[in-house]
Design a protein around this motif. Structure first.
Motif: not given
Length: 407
Positions: A318, A320, A336-337, A340, A381-382, A384-386, A389
């Motif tokens: 994914r 940004q 942080q990313a 994750s 999911r992993n 898209e969450r990261a 960040l």
């Protein structure tokens, strides 16, 4: 230590990985470049460089011959689409492993590629090659709207646009052809999900599901490995990609074939005689255990093929994307990313001080994560969450200029 030459490179992503893979194989990577300062990792990794006009085949060959005399040269390749063919020519001149440079060079011309595939019976969109806005409007009327306009060379969706009426066709064609009447393609828009097939030596290694941003552009905002479709569809996509490679005289080393799954089946959008970009090789490695970057270095240097490592089975990428234009003031959140759950790669694709503008191409991607998971949903999911960040602060250019006047 024997040299391994990289002819230009990618400024991020696989360019750095190519050098690291060569070093891991006991080779000494060296970057041949007009301007090594374009590559931030050159200093960070203490990478050897040679400065030359990389558009001059004679200078490239001379530099490679000098390396061969100075300790030996194991291979020559490039992670950049624009230099794969010149690298192949230099390697062949020196008797080193290489793909067919003429076939690679012909493939870069999308109009030639379309004609060759069509003549071989490989499904492609209806197309016309034109040199003016008027010709583009006539071609669109003949093919039927909507159509896709694109340059006949290039990569990363630069200049590619969906046009739904003749006014859009005329305006975008005028922009692409410019004052010199550069040839462009007008193609029937194929409706359906998009995929890529990653092959190596003609063998399908992965079928990747592409995620695209909003029309009328074709910016890739993510990828899923393997593509979330049934085995029958994957096999059909893979078989079509292999037919395309055969028609183009390709099949040596890595190739990246993009397809749409239309109402009548797979349609080839384009074939790239190189390793995929967009961090797809990292996702393939996470999902399948095959390191395609290392495989390219092994093939180009005559070394043993990489061993397949244990893998998660599924991976997702994914990005940004650019939210506003301006100058990058700060890039934060990489740690942080990277920390994750499931994340195996977290890369910023810009640096503080860079001016970023919306191009509706791969250049709009400012950060990237690759995440793995036990199944497709977990990997997605992993990732898209990261990706969110990363925190990329962008200062509007007018604010930058105003600040400059105020100092």
């Amino acid at each position: 230590m024997t040299w391994f030459a990289l002819l230009e490179s990618n400024t991020t992503g696989t360019g750095r990985q190519f050098a690291a893979a060569a070093l891991a194989r006991g080779l000494r990577p060296v970057l041949l470049s007009r301007d090594p300062s374009r590559y931030p990792y050159v200093v960070d990794d203490s990478l050897d460089t040679r400065v030359l006009d990389t558009g001059d085949a004679g200078q490239v060959l001379a530099a490679c011959r000098a390396l061969a005399r100075d300790g030996g040269l194991a291979g020559v390749t490039s992670s950049s689409e624009y230099y794969v063919a010149p690298a192949a020519r230099a390697a062949a001149e020196l008797g080193l492993p290489a793909p067919d440079a003429d076939a690679v060079a012909r493939c870069r011309d999308k109009s030639h590629q379309r004609r060759a595939l069509s003549a071989a019976g490989v499904p492609v969109p209806g197309f016309r090659t034109v040199r003016s806005a008027g010709e583009a409007v006539a071609a669109a009327a003949e093919l039927g709207l909507p159509v896709v306009l694109k340059p006949i060379t290039g990569s990363g969706s630069v200049g590619v646009r969906l046009c739904t009426d003749s006014t859009e066709v005329a305006r975008w064609a005028a922009r692409l052809v410019g004052d010199d009447g550069s040839p462009i393609l007008v193609e029937t828009a194929v409706r359906g999900p998009e995929f890529s097939v990653e092959t190596f030596d003609g063998v399908v290694r992965a079928v990747v599901g592409k995620r695209l941003g909003p029309e009328p552009w074709f910016v890739e905002v993510g990828h899923d490995v393997p593509a979330p479709v049934g085995e029958t569809v994957r096999a059909e996509l893979g078989a079509t990609a292999r037919r395309a490679l055969a028609a183009l005289g390709l099949g040596w080393g890595a190739a990246h074939t993009e397809l749409r799954l239309g109402p009548a089946g797979p349609v080839v959008i384009e074939v790239n005689p190189r390793l995929a970009g967009g961090m797809i090789p990292a996702a393939v490695r996470a999902a399948t255990g095959l390191d395609l970057v290392d495989a390219v270095i092994a093939r180009a240097s005559g070394g043993p093929s990489p061993v397949i490592a244990p893998a998660a089975g599924h991976a997702a990428i994914r990005f940004q994307l650019l939210a506003r234009e301006g100058r990058v003031a700060a890039v934060r959140g990489r740690a942080q990313a990277a920390a994750s759950p499931g994340v195996v790669v977290a890369n910023a694709l810009t640096v503080p001080g860079a001016v970023v503008r919306r191009t509706n191409s791969f250049q709009d991607r400012l950060a990237c994560v690759v995440a793995q998971g036990r199944d497709a949903a977990a990997a997605q999911r992993n990732a898209e969450r990261a990706a969110p960040l990363f925190s990329i602060d962008i200062q509007a250019l007018e604010d930058v200029y105003e600040g400059g006047r105020g100092r």
